[in-house]
Design a protein around this motif. Sequence first.
Motif, PDB file in Angstrom:
ATOM      1  N   PRO A  36       0.839  -1.211   0.000  1.00  0.00           N
ATOM      2  CA  PRO A  36       0.000   0.000   0.000  1.00  0.00           C
ATOM      3  C   PRO A  36       0.868   1.252   0.000  1.00  0.00           C
ATOM      4  CG  PRO A  36      -0.744  -1.576   1.659  1.00  0.00           C
ATOM      5  CD  PRO A  36       0.576  -2.078   1.159  1.00  0.00           C
ATOM      6  N   VAL A  37       0.474   2.261  -0.791  1.00  0.00           N
ATOM      7  CA  VAL A  37       1.252   3.500  -0.911  1.00  0.00           C
ATOM      8  C   VAL A  37       0.326   4.693  -0.681  1.00  0.00           C
ATOM      9  CG1 VAL A  37       2.672   4.940  -2.411  1.00  0.00           C
ATOM     10  CG2 VAL A  37       2.833   2.452  -2.566  1.00  0.00           C
ATOM     11  N   LEU A  38       0.753   5.586   0.204  1.00  0.00           N
ATOM     12  CA  LEU A  38       0.048   6.853   0.425  1.00  0.00           C
ATOM     13  C   LEU A  38       0.936   7.979  -0.088  1.00  0.00           C
ATOM     14  CD1 LEU A  38      -2.175   8.666   1.650  1.00  0.00           C
ATOM     15  CD2 LEU A  38      -0.931   8.562   3.838  1.00  0.00           C
ATOM     16  N   LEU A  39       0.425   8.759  -1.051  1.00  0.00           N
ATOM     17  CA  LEU A  39       1.154   9.897  -1.598  1.00  0.00           C
ATOM     18  C   LEU A  39       0.648  11.185  -0.954  1.00  0.00           C
ATOM     19  CD1 LEU A  39       1.288   9.177  -5.440  1.00  0.00           C
ATOM     20  CD2 LEU A  39       3.177   8.996  -3.812  1.00  0.00           C
ATOM     21  N   ILE A  40       1.561  11.953  -0.377  1.00  0.00           N
ATOM     22  CA  ILE A  40       1.244  13.268   0.182  1.00  0.00           C
ATOM     23  C   ILE A  40       2.153  14.267  -0.528  1.00  0.00           C
ATOM     24  CG2 ILE A  40       1.147  14.694   2.263  1.00  0.00           C
ATOM     25  CD1 ILE A  40       0.909  12.102   3.881  1.00  0.00           C
ATOM     26  N   HIS A  41       1.554  15.200  -1.250  1.00  0.00           N
ATOM     27  CA  HIS A  41       2.355  16.056  -2.124  1.00  0.00           C
ATOM     28  C   HIS A  41       1.976  17.521  -1.944  1.00  0.00           C
ATOM     29  CE1 HIS A  41       5.084  16.528  -5.516  1.00  0.00           C
ATOM     30  NE2 HIS A  41       4.236  17.388  -6.051  1.00  0.00           N
ATOM     31  N   VAL A  42       2.980  18.377  -1.865  1.00  0.00           N
ATOM     32  CA  VAL A  42       2.726  19.810  -1.698  1.00  0.00           C
ATOM     33  C   VAL A  42       2.208  20.407  -3.004  1.00  0.00           C
ATOM     34  CG1 VAL A  42       4.479  20.061   0.085  1.00  0.00           C
ATOM     35  CG2 VAL A  42       5.130  20.371  -2.299  1.00  0.00           C
ATOM     36  N   GLN A  43       1.391  21.430  -2.875  1.00  0.00           N
ATOM     37  CA  GLN A  43       0.870  22.108  -4.054  1.00  0.00           C
ATOM     38  C   GLN A  43       1.804  23.227  -4.521  1.00  0.00           C
ATOM     39  OE1 GLN A  43      -1.231  20.061  -5.541  1.00  0.00           O
ATOM     40  NE2 GLN A  43      -2.672  21.715  -5.973  1.00  0.00           N
ATOM     41  N   LEU A  44       2.515  23.847  -3.590  1.00  0.00           N
ATOM     42  CA  LEU A  44       3.392  24.960  -3.917  1.00  0.00           C
ATOM     43  C   LEU A  44       4.831  24.560  -3.670  1.00  0.00           C
ATOM     44  CD1 LEU A  44       1.340  27.855  -2.270  1.00  0.00           C
ATOM     45  CD2 LEU A  44       1.364  27.172  -4.679  1.00  0.00           C
ATOM     46  N   SER A  45       5.567  24.266  -4.727  1.00  0.00           N
ATOM     47  CA  SER A  45       6.952  23.829  -4.593  1.00  0.00           C
ATOM     48  C   SER A  45       7.775  24.384  -5.740  1.00  0.00           C
ATOM     49  CB  SER A  45       7.040  22.301  -4.591  1.00  0.00           C
ATOM     50  OG  SER A  45       8.379  21.873  -4.621  1.00  0.00           O
ATOM     51  N   VAL A  46       8.940  24.897  -5.416  1.00  0.00           N
ATOM     52  CA  VAL A  46       9.841  25.421  -6.443  1.00  0.00           C
ATOM     53  C   VAL A  46      10.425  24.290  -7.270  1.00  0.00           C
ATOM     54  CG1 VAL A  46      12.027  26.648  -6.801  1.00  0.00           C
ATOM     55  CG2 VAL A  46      10.411  27.453  -5.080  1.00  0.00           C
ATOM     56  N   LEU A  47      10.670  23.157  -6.637  1.00  0.00           N
ATOM     57  CA  LEU A  47      11.431  22.083  -7.271  1.00  0.00           C
ATOM     58  C   LEU A  47      10.572  20.969  -7.850  1.00  0.00           C
ATOM     59  CD1 LEU A  47      14.397  21.356  -7.781  1.00  0.00           C
ATOM     60  CD2 LEU A  47      14.379  20.066  -5.632  1.00  0.00           C
ATOM     61  N   HIS A  48       9.352  20.784  -7.341  1.00  0.00           N
ATOM     62  CA  HIS A  48       8.544  19.653  -7.755  1.00  0.00           C
ATOM     63  C   HIS A  48       7.298  20.098  -8.500  1.00  0.00           C
ATOM     64  CE1 HIS A  48      11.017  18.110  -4.444  1.00  0.00           C
ATOM     65  NE2 HIS A  48      10.985  16.984  -5.112  1.00  0.00           N
ATOM     66  N   PRO A  49       6.811  19.265  -9.409  1.00  0.00           N
ATOM     67  CA  PRO A  49       5.623  19.610 -10.197  1.00  0.00           C
ATOM     68  C   PRO A  49       4.371  19.570  -9.333  1.00  0.00           C
ATOM     69  CG  PRO A  49       6.279  17.346 -10.620  1.00  0.00           C
ATOM     70  CD  PRO A  49       7.363  17.959  -9.780  1.00  0.00           C
ATOM     71  N   PRO A  50       3.279  20.194  -9.783  1.00  0.00           N
ATOM     72  CA  PRO A  50       2.019  20.145  -9.021  1.00  0.00           C
ATOM     73  C   PRO A  50       1.471  18.727  -8.957  1.00  0.00           C
ATOM     74  CG  PRO A  50       1.670  21.107 -11.174  1.00  0.00           C
ATOM     75  CD  PRO A  50       3.154  20.987 -11.011  1.00  0.00           C
ATOM     76  N   LEU A  51       0.540  18.511  -8.024  1.00  0.00           N
ATOM     77  CA  LEU A  51       0.026  17.169  -7.766  1.00  0.00           C
ATOM     78  C   LEU A  51      -0.611  16.554  -9.007  1.00  0.00           C
ATOM     79  CD1 LEU A  51      -0.545  14.944  -5.714  1.00  0.00           C
ATOM     80  CD2 LEU A  51      -2.645  16.142  -5.100  1.00  0.00           C
ATOM     81  N   SER A  52      -1.336  17.335  -9.785  1.00  0.00           N
ATOM     82  CA  SER A  52      -2.001  16.793 -10.967  1.00  0.00           C
ATOM     83  C   SER A  52      -0.994  16.200 -11.940  1.00  0.00           C
ATOM     84  CB  SER A  52      -2.814  17.887 -11.659  1.00  0.00           C
ATOM     85  OG  SER A  52      -1.987  18.989 -12.006  1.00  0.00           O
ATOM     86  N   ARG A  53       0.147  16.882 -12.101  1.00  0.00           N
ATOM     87  CA  ARG A  53       1.183  16.367 -13.002  1.00  0.00           C
ATOM     88  C   ARG A  53       1.840  15.131 -12.413  1.00  0.00           C
ATOM     89  NH1 ARG A  53       6.685  19.564 -14.316  1.00  0.00           N
ATOM     90  NH2 ARG A  53       7.838  17.849 -15.240  1.00  0.00           N
ATOM     91  N   LEU A  54       2.027  15.131 -11.097  1.00  0.00           N
ATOM     92  CA  LEU A  54       2.631  13.977 -10.435  1.00  0.00           C
ATOM     93  C   LEU A  54       1.779  12.725 -10.640  1.00  0.00           C
ATOM     94  CD1 LEU A  54       4.730  12.787  -8.374  1.00  0.00           C
ATOM     95  CD2 LEU A  54       3.083  13.378  -6.603  1.00  0.00           C
ATOM     96  N   ILE A  55       0.450  12.856 -10.443  1.00  0.00           N
ATOM     97  CA  ILE A  55      -0.447  11.715 -10.604  1.00  0.00           C
ATOM     98  C   ILE A  55      -0.400  11.207 -12.040  1.00  0.00           C
ATOM     99  CG2 ILE A  55      -2.871  11.014 -10.588  1.00  0.00           C
ATOM    100  CD1 ILE A  55      -3.280  12.925  -8.224  1.00  0.00           C
ATOM    101  N   ALA A  56      -0.363  12.114 -12.995  1.00  0.00           N
ATOM    102  CA  ALA A  56      -0.291  11.717 -14.402  1.00  0.00           C
ATOM    103  C   ALA A  56       0.993  10.952 -14.690  1.00  0.00           C
ATOM    104  CB  ALA A  56      -0.380  12.960 -15.299  1.00  0.00           C
ATOM    105  N   ILE A  57       2.096  11.392 -14.106  1.00  0.00           N
ATOM    106  CA  ILE A  57       3.382  10.719 -14.306  1.00  0.00           C
ATOM    107  C   ILE A  57       3.330   9.299 -13.750  1.00  0.00           C
ATOM    108  CG2 ILE A  57       5.809  10.694 -13.579  1.00  0.00           C
ATOM    109  CD1 ILE A  57       5.717  13.777 -13.731  1.00  0.00           C
ATOM    110  N   PHE A  58       2.812   9.153 -12.522  1.00  0.00           N
ATOM    111  CA  PHE A  58       2.767   7.829 -11.913  1.00  0.00           C
ATOM    112  C   PHE A  58       1.805   6.899 -12.661  1.00  0.00           C
ATOM    113  CE2 PHE A  58       5.420   9.392  -8.715  1.00  0.00           C
ATOM    114  CZ  PHE A  58       5.779   8.355  -7.850  1.00  0.00           C
ATOM    115  N   ARG A  59       0.701   7.451 -13.147  1.00  0.00           N
ATOM    116  CA  ARG A  59      -0.220   6.614 -13.914  1.00  0.00           C
ATOM    117  C   ARG A  59       0.404   6.144 -15.213  1.00  0.00           C
ATOM    118  NH1 ARG A  59      -5.943   9.938 -13.065  1.00  0.00           N
ATOM    119  NH2 ARG A  59      -6.468   9.002 -11.032  1.00  0.00           N
ATOM    120  N   SER A  60       1.136   7.025 -15.875  1.00  0.00           N
ATOM    121  CA  SER A  60       1.758   6.655 -17.146  1.00  0.00           C
ATOM    122  C   SER A  60       2.879   5.664 -16.945  1.00  0.00           C
ATOM    123  CB  SER A  60       2.301   7.907 -17.837  1.00  0.00           C
ATOM    124  OG  SER A  60       3.382   8.478 -17.109  1.00  0.00           O
TER     125      SER A  60
END
Length: 253
Positions: free
Chosen positions: A227-251
């Motif tokens: 089981p994996v729980l993803l907790i991701h910040v919305q405002l980050s200089v270095l990391h993409p927004p959550l919507s892009r992160l989910i798309a990356i993991f799905r792909s």
Amino acid sequence: MPYVDLPNAHDDYASIWYITNSPSSTVGGFDPSKATVLLLHPLFLDSTWLTAQFEDPRLSSRYNLIALDARHAGQTTSRLNAKQDSWTDAADLAFTLEALYIPAVHVWACDMFATSCALRFAAIFPDKCLSLTLLTAPSGPDTSNCNFEEVVDAWCFAQELNTIQHAFMNVVIMLCGQNVNVDLEDELIAHWKHTIHRSSEPSFPSKCLIAGLERPSRALLSHITQPVLLIHVQLSVLHPPLSRLIAIFRSQG
């Protein structure tokens, strides 16, 4: 002292420092009726930065907690090794848990360094990992808003006070965003002033880049069944927004 000397090859050496929430500060004081949570510290920091988690009664009263200093951080000592990467860091976790006779653990990992290591740990040592909680998963950082390599080089090799202070400020922004709380900023900088000497190891720049810039592959994700729980910040200089992160993991998955 809470160190574990890893039984590595003749050309390698690591003495891993760990902390626990047990009364004795060692794993000997763990309650065998409770599950164990392994907490992995962020890049640029060490296990001392996990005080808030260790002092949270919602965690400390219900779980055995353990945190390790990675090879580049804190009080862990190791021989420089060009083969070190997120895969060998994952092996360090497994060998340390085995040496301490700790059964399978839940893993809590914060930031790109820790989550890269946690994903590999879960993939290659599935019998030692019960679940993953990933804070800011490694999706390949967005470096358009900062020069990641330049910041890392300044952090590691700056000789002048002004350059070091500038590196501190850039890392604060990378970790906490542009609108960081002033008290938190001061606390981070005060912490680094006492520990910055540990980050001057020549392996540290490559360490940062390998751990931070590598996106998890489809092959790696396919081996993670916990089981994996993803907790991701919305405002980050270095990391993409959550919507892009989910798309990356799905792909990828």
